[in-house]
Each structure stands twice: as C-alpha cells, then as structure tokens.
Design an enzyme around this catalytic site. Structure first.
Site, PDB file in Angstrom:
ATOM      1  CE1 TYR A  34      11.749  13.967  13.431  1.00  0.00           C
ATOM      2  CE2 TYR A  34      13.867  14.967  12.953  1.00  0.00           C
ATOM      3  CZ  TYR A  34      12.683  14.403  12.514  1.00  0.00           C
ATOM      4  OH  TYR A  34      12.435  14.294  11.174  1.00  0.00           O
ATOM      5  CB  SER A  90       6.053  11.090   2.683  1.00  0.00           C
ATOM      6  OG  SER A  90       5.077  10.721   3.643  1.00  0.00           O
ATOM      7  N   PRO A 126       0.835  -1.209   0.000  1.00  0.00           N
ATOM      8  CG  PRO A 126      -0.799  -1.580   1.625  1.00  0.00           C
ATOM      9  CD  PRO A 126       0.543  -2.069   1.147  1.00  0.00           C
ATOM     10  N   GLY A 144      -4.036  -4.964   6.431  1.00  0.00           N
ATOM     11  CA  GLY A 144      -5.174  -4.536   5.637  1.00  0.00           C
ATOM     12  C   GLY A 144      -4.918  -3.147   5.085  1.00  0.00           C
ATOM     13  CB  VAL A 145      -5.933  -1.483   2.086  1.00  0.00           C
ATOM     14  CG1 VAL A 145      -5.886  -0.094   1.462  1.00  0.00           C
ATOM     15  CG2 VAL A 145      -4.879  -2.393   1.472  1.00  0.00           C
ATOM     16  NE  ARG A 178      16.366  13.783   2.133  1.00  0.00           N
ATOM     17  CZ  ARG A 178      15.316  12.993   2.364  1.00  0.00           C
ATOM     18  NH1 ARG A 178      15.377  12.092   3.312  1.00  0.00           N
ATOM     19  NH2 ARG A 178      14.220  13.087   1.625  1.00  0.00           N
TER      20      ARG A 178
END
Lengths: 519, 519
Positions: A440, A129, A124, A259-260, A378
């Site tokens: 982060y 991204s 899927p 699943g989708v 980046r």
C-alpha cells in the site's frame, strides 16, 4: 441527513465529520513540512450553486427524493484526493440531479424501473467513501445517486450457524451495534468503516483491517440478494458449494454495474476477548520483507501483521529514528494468544523488539491512531495544494521487492517531474498471503492549488504503468471505479471483459446502472 | 493407454485399476449381507461392439486421435453408479466417436476449431472419474472425448511464493510426484485423487480430503489459463485482488462448458511433518453433531474432522458396536500439533476417546482404508444388482440435524418403495465450516440387475427433492454434470442462469463444449 438527527455532520467536500477536519493553522503547520508546498490553506468551501435538476422522479418516488443542494453536493463525488480537490475548487458540475433514499427493496426496484423508462443513470451510493470514482457519474445526461443508507438493519441473526442477514445500506458502526448484543461481530473493519456500508463492501470486494485469514469480505458471504433492472436475484445460504460457478462471486466486485445488493447473509463470529501484540524495528527494509514472508508462510493466522517502511513509520509516529516497523497482533474469542512464533521469526531476521507489547501504547498505538486520522490529514494537506493520495496492490513474493522498489523509483520520479521538488513515496504491507503481500503506497508531494488534479493524474499514470508492467493488481481492496479503468482494462482478460459485457446486457439491458464502471 | 507403458490397466467399466476389482466370490459375500440383493454377480463385461465413428478429424489431428474400442468404451461414461450399471449392461450406445489426446495447448485449440466447423460436440475429459455424468454426452450427434492427460507437467515452481504452474491434465499422483522434490505439496486429495486431474478439479470445484481450511480447490488458485472456442483467456497471478468480479471464479465450476483449463498457477505448501489424530465414539448422533459444530466454531483448523454416523462407522469397520465415530486429525509443516482442544470438546459432549491416537491404527486407519477401497466395493455390489451410490451436500448448522434426518427418512422410504426391502442410508460429515457442515450420504439397497437404473433414478429424485426443500446445495464437491441438473436448476438463481447462458454464447458461440452441462 434527511430527517435523521445526527449529532455530527458529514463533510460534503472532504472526509468524515466536519468537526474532525483540521483547523487552518494545523493545515499550514503540516504543509510546512512538505517541500514545495503552499502553506496557506484554501478556505473550506461553501456549497456552490448547482445546476437545476434535469430529472423529476414520479410522484410515487418523490417522498424518497431530495434535490437539496448540500445533499446533492455530498453525493457528487466519493472521497478520493481527486474528489476533494474538485470539491475545494467548487467544481460540482457533475452533481446528481436527484438523490433518492429508498426505504425498501421495492423502492429500489421502482427507482430502477423509472430510471430505465426515463433514460436516467443510477449510481448506487453506500457510505460514499469510494476513493476510485465509484459513486460519481461522468456521462452527459441526468443521473440519480441511489443512497441506500435507509436499508440499515440486521434483519436476522442465526446464532447457531453464526450468520446474520444484513441490509445492504447498513454502515459499519450500525452493523456492529446490532451484532454486539448477540456477542457477535463481522470482524470487518476497513479504514472507511464509519463511512461505508455492507453493500458497498460487497460490491467493491472490500478488504478489512485484518492482515491474514479472510481479508476480503468475499470470504464471509453465505448468500446475496440483489435487485437488478430485470428482477431480483437471490442465492441460497450455503457454507460452501460446488454447484457450478459461484453466483455470488459474479456480484462481488460488480461495483453497482450489475445490480444493487440489498441483503446478504454474512458469516459472523464471537467477539474476540484475548489479544496480544508486539512491534519490531528493522534497520533494513529487505530484512523486514524477508521476515514477513516467512511469517506469512509459517502457518499462523495473525489479526495484524503490518510492515511500515521507514517513511511510513516516521510519518505515522511509529518510529522516529529511521527504522521500518513491523506491527504484530493476534486475537481470539477462544483462549489466550501470543505472537511468540512470528516475533521469533522477526528477530531472526535482524528485527529488534519494542518494549511495549500490550497493544495500547508505543508503535502499535501510534500507528493505529495515525491510521484513523490519516484521511483528515490528507484533506488538510490538499487544502494547501499538496499532492497526497494512496494506492494499493498485491503481487506474488517473487516480485514483491522488485515491485516495491520500482514503484518508489518510478512514482517518485513522476512526482519530481510534475511537482519540481522531491516527493515522498512510502510503503506499507497491509495484508499478507502465503503467496504474496498487498503493498500500500502513500504519495506526498509539494504542490499548489490549481495544479493538483493534473499532477496527480500524471503520477497516477506512472503508478498504473509500473503496476501493470509487473502484473500486480490495479487494486487489492479499493476497487476499480472510474479512476482505475486503464489499469483494470489491461489486467482483465479480454474474454472476461466480453463475458461481463454480455452479463451486463442481460441484467441491465437499458444500461441504467453505474454507467462507465467495469464495462 | 496409447503408448504409455502402464503396469496397471484402468477399468473401462468400473472404478480404478482392473487388478483391484473385487473377485466374484467377494462380491457374493458382500451382497449376501444386503437384504433383497442378488448374490450372483453379473460377469465382468467385455467391450461390446461400438457404432462406427461418425466423425473424422482432419489429418493434422489424426495423430492425436484414437477410435480404439477399449479406449472409446473407457471414455463413454464417468464412474457414477449409473455409469457402472450401464457399462455392465453392455449399453455403450453413447460412446464417443473419437477420443482425442492433445499434446499441446495449440492441439486443444485446433480440436475446438475443427469441432466447431464440423458440428461435433467436445466433452473435456480429465481422469474420467466424474460421478455426475460430467464426461459423457447425451445428445444425438457425433462427439469427441477430449482426453487431457498428456498435458501432465508441472511447468514451473516458484518456491519463493510457494506456487506452481501446472498443466490441466496432470493427474493427482503425477502432480505430487513432481512437487515432492521441492518439498512441496498441493495438499488436495479428493477420493478420486489417483484418477482425476488438476483441470478436472478446477472445472468441478473439487473438494479435497481435508475437513477444514481451504476445502475446495477454488481457494488455492492464483490464476487460470483457459482455451475457449474463441481464444485463450489468462488471468494474472495474484495472491488476492479486488479488481472487479473474479475472472477465475467464472471458470471454476464451469465443468468444461465454457473452456478447457490448460494451465493454472496454484498455491502449494511445505509438506507436513507433524501429525496428531484421535478418534471418539458417541452413543448418540445428535451429541456428536453438537460436538462437531462446537469444534468447527472453536477457531481451530483441523486437517481431519470427520463424523461417521452409526451405519457408516459400522460399514467402514471404524466401530462395530453401534457407535458414531468422530475422527480428528491435525497436521503441520512447522511444528508439533495436537488435537487436545477438539478432543476436550468432543468428550464434553459425551464422547469416549478411543485408546489409539497415533493415526495408523484403530478407527482412523480402518476408516481411511475403507474410504479408498469403497469405490471398488461399490462396483462389486453393483454387479450383484445392488443399489449403491453416494451424494453430498452442505447446509447451515441451523438446519443440519433436521436435514440429515429428513434425508435418512425420505431417501430410506424411496429405497424401500422401489426395492421392496429396507435399504441403508448412512451419513458422514466430510467437511466442516463455522456456519455449517457438508453431509455425505451413502445409499445401499438390495436389488437385481435390470432394475438398478430406474430404481436409483427414483431414489435420487427423492434425494434431490429433500435437499431442495431444505435449500441445501445439490452438490458440495461432486459437481453438477448432467445427473444433477434438476437440483441445480432449482438452486441456481434464474438471473444467474441467464447470465451464464450469455457468457456461454460469447465464449462458445457454436455450442461445442460439453453441451447439456450448466446451460
């Protein structure tokens, strides 16, 4: 793409829009600031010749499919540093054989049926991204990329309950465009907002831009509708329930392996009209850390409470003079807000307030603008051979300072080892909870084309090791995908792994869905 | 019980402490107010003779076991109306063969091992306050009640992160007693607080007393440690994570069918020092409903925001003159609070403020005192043959008014049908979310000993039907147990049911744990 007249073209090899990519000279200038880096960017690649498709969907699905090289190329990888480097290298050996763009839920089911019969893997794809290898395929056989972006509508708005029924393939801007006429917003703005879908957010437990409150999309789900290879699962719309383990929480974070997600009822809210913000500089990072902990435990819910360490503040232009910067923001749909309480706490810990507090200038704006621009930078650095990637985690406050320092030290050492020069390991805290922060990290190190993949894999292994040793999560909101399986497998309780395998065998008995992810 | 010098004795047949039970005359007086009810209470029962135990734990476990009749009797049922009626009838045919009280996690594992070998069912038992048949056994074979209340310690407090590691068998008061010296509280106060455990809360997705914010215990979990028949599962302590589906959410709500929760890291907080409250009367319930919806969507987080309909307000003494009553409460550990905003909304919808707002008198205190006393009144009425039970749900705002009215009408009609007289169906909203409320219903109808079980089962079936038809959850915080399986099976997606069965087969391959619950 495929019949849509887009004014802009998505980059097949890098982040976002082609027109937003850095020019060669800008790449060189940026790379010049990174010791040990090449400064001539490799050319922006042309789509290479791809292997002939090994799978042929049946006639009934043919109208939904394309084998167009540019589309297949754009669906080969996500948008991690590894992905960009491989695309720049012209390595598209793992390209999907076919890209399918279903128009309806029935189309999705038909694709899964065919794929099961034909032994074709289905991955899927929402906005594409993923930065963790979530949308590629590393197996040997044929595979299709199931692009869900034609399922892009808000089907229903329940203004009374403040909820909306949204199709899984709805991209962030499309969602907000459809909610705006109702005066409503989902208020979920990941950095990938333009290039990610509601279904992708749900499947990866996406984290939004907001620092506190419901940070993950999990918390705004009323119900899910999921197409699995053995049928459709739909939960009831409920504001809350105590009836057994949550069915939705099994699909949230399932990364397309179970699943989708074709539809969800999501909690929306009135659009905020009142805002306040402030920025505070700190000489010492530990002081800033103590301040944000106190703020996180002070009972307020801020929209923004991001702490940038010295390097991160410098890199983003939020502070030039060797300071850490804390960006505070409050917002409300209901009445005036201020950040007086958190500001007072920050000052008590040695912070110094910036003069501008209107949220559109100064450190706040600098950081915001750099934040949205960062993936393009980046890509520019990657073209010059740099190692440039991010990773995020979450941990409890009792280990936060030790963990951040250990990551800086150990990941920095790994970068030095593989690159032969000192790199940079910056940290910001993106989300705050009463019991801990989400740190982060950005890693920057000089390198050259040809050595980037191997270098990053070694640095990443060091990061995984230090996170795991401190029992900090392998991902706060980027998901696991294929890249973080080693860390995930260490973190996940064995019996939960066995449980997931059992669920996978029930919902996807032929192993069609996103093989290699989760189990 | 079993070596503990309790000043008070738990009732084996009814709620709470024996000394708190209503006297016969008080029962009669109460029942006299309920048309069609018997007014002579049946006697408080003696423990009847129980079947000889059919299971003999091995010598290594013998010291943890008791077959003492009073203990077995007290572990036969939970504390639902059905349970009290059966106990009053002397029907203890389903009593556990043995009650085991493990002292350690290893003891728990040893019990599961033995039970698997011996073909004995194991039903985990915390405080025994289930009102949904969660702690009894309805199979044919031998079974043990696994009483976890010796695992009753707070093992660790991380004041920095505001979290505590707590054993699953810790009762509410014991938890708060151990947190108090640290200035901390879990702030989770279900009505059963005195008689329920942390592990029970987690296994049933318990709802606390607080109306908004983290209402369910699910939201304060950092990690769980669970003993299953195939081993121990332990998740990492994390403030948040995006790494795959949440392992903890699989055990939250698993009702003892997948494992025994022996430990959890829970988020605690500073004890509140500032409080404000108010009460508002409404002539019209729909006006009050509109007011609470606006409050729920106004961005505030109140500790208390309970709406009692006319009957509920009358019954609890919160209002005598035919009004609905809205009780508002705010609290904070950090600074002064008020309820001015919500009060303004309530007044704008036609509410009239009560004079007293200090939270210790008036409608607020009346309702609070009645709330804690209610289960004892329930037992007194049950002894007089009354039908007296509660059930709760949650739904979105768009259906709330219709649902509440439909429940009143259809459950009222069912009560009239089976009892031959008009009964009472009261409603309060116990928890509020931006997208919907949690309505809680009390059913009262005149009846006689001997007809109560059958009568309630018919009334309950009507309730299940009306909730299901409106896709309102079968339980907001009481759990499913055995009593709500029909509604749960209707609500739960079939594929999630299949997934749970697969997980159960992995974690409990011999089907030892709480058979009949969930799957």
């Amino acid at each position: 793409m495929l019949g849509r007249m887009e004014q802009r073209t998505r980059s097949w090899w890098g982040w976002g829009w082609t027109g937003e990519a850095m020019a060669d000279e800008a790449c060189s200038a940026l790379a010049a600031g990174l010791p040990g880096c090449a400064t001539d960017p490799v050319p922006v690649p042309e789509v290479p010749e791809l292997r002939a498709p090994r799978a042929a969907p049946p006639a009934a699905l043919a109208g939904l499919c394309t084998a167009e090289p540019a589309v297949r190329a754009g669906h080969t990888y996500g948008k991690a540093f590894r992905d960009v480097v491989r695309a720049l290298d012209g390595d598209l050996s793992g390209a999907p054989d076919v890209v399918v763009l279903p128009r309806t839920e029935d189309d999705v089911a038909a694709v899964l049926d065919w794929a099961g019969d034909a032994g074709v893997a289905v991955v899927p794809y929402g906005g594409g991204s993923s930065v963790v290898g979530g949308t590629e395929y590393r197996g040997e056989g044929p595979w299709v990329s199931l692009d869900l972006t034609r399922l892009d509508r808000v089907l229903e708005v329940d203004a009374t309950s403040r909820a909306a029924r949204v199709q899984g393939g709805t991209l962030g801007p499309g969602l907000e465009d459809q909610l705006r006429p109702h005066g409503l917003t989902l208020r979920h703005f990941p950095q990938s907002f333009e290039f990610s879908t509601v279904g992708g957010w749900l499947a990866t437990r996406s984290g939004g831009h907001y620092a506190m409150g419901p940070t993950h999309v999990d918390d705004v789900v009323e119900s899910l509708r999921v197409v699995t290879p053995v049928g459709v699962s739909e939960s009831w719309r409920l504001p809350a329930s105590g009836a057994g383990p949550s069915p939705d929480r099994l699909f949230l974070g399932s990364e397309g392996a179970l699943g989708v997600i074709t539809e969800a009822w999501l909690r929306v809210q009135r659009r905020p009209e009142h805002r306040a913000s402030a920025a505070v500089r700190f000489v010492r990072f530990p002081d800033a850390l103590a301040a944000v902990r106190e703020i996180a435990q002070s009972g307020v819910t801020l929209a923004n409470c991001r702490l940038l360490d010295h390097g991160e503040a410098h890199f983003s232009g939020a502070a030039s003079g060797g300071h850490a910067v804390l960006v505070l923001g409050a917002e409300s749909a209901h009445g005036p807000v201020d950040v007086a309480g958190p500001l007072e706490i920050a000052l008590a810990h040695g912070g110094v307030a910036e003069e501008c507090t209107d949220g559109r200038d100064g450190a706040v704006a600098s950081w915001r603008s750099a934040f949205l621009r960062m993936p393009y930078l980046r890509d520019g650095l990657a073209r010059c051979g740099a190692i440039v990637e991010t990773f995020e985690t979450a941990c409890t406050w009792d280990t936060a300072d030790v963990l951040v320092e250990a990551v800086r030290t150990e990941v920095g050492a790994a970068a030095r080892e593989v690159c032969g020069v000192d790199g940079i390991v910056n940290c910001r805290l993106t989300h705050l909870y009463p019991d801990g922060p989400a740190p982060y990290f950005t890693v920057l190190a000089g390198g050259r084309p040809g050595m980037q993949l191997g270098a990053w894999d070694e640095i990443r292994a060091a990061a995984t090791e230090v996170l795991g040793r401190h029992r900090a999560t392998i991902t706060h909101h980027h998901a696991v995908g294929r890249d973080h399986r080693p860390g995930y497998d260490r973190q996940r309780p064995d019996l939960f792994a066995a449980s997931l395998r059992a669920v996978k065998a029930v919902l996807d008995p032929r192993g069609v869905l996103n093989p290699g992810v989760l189990v």
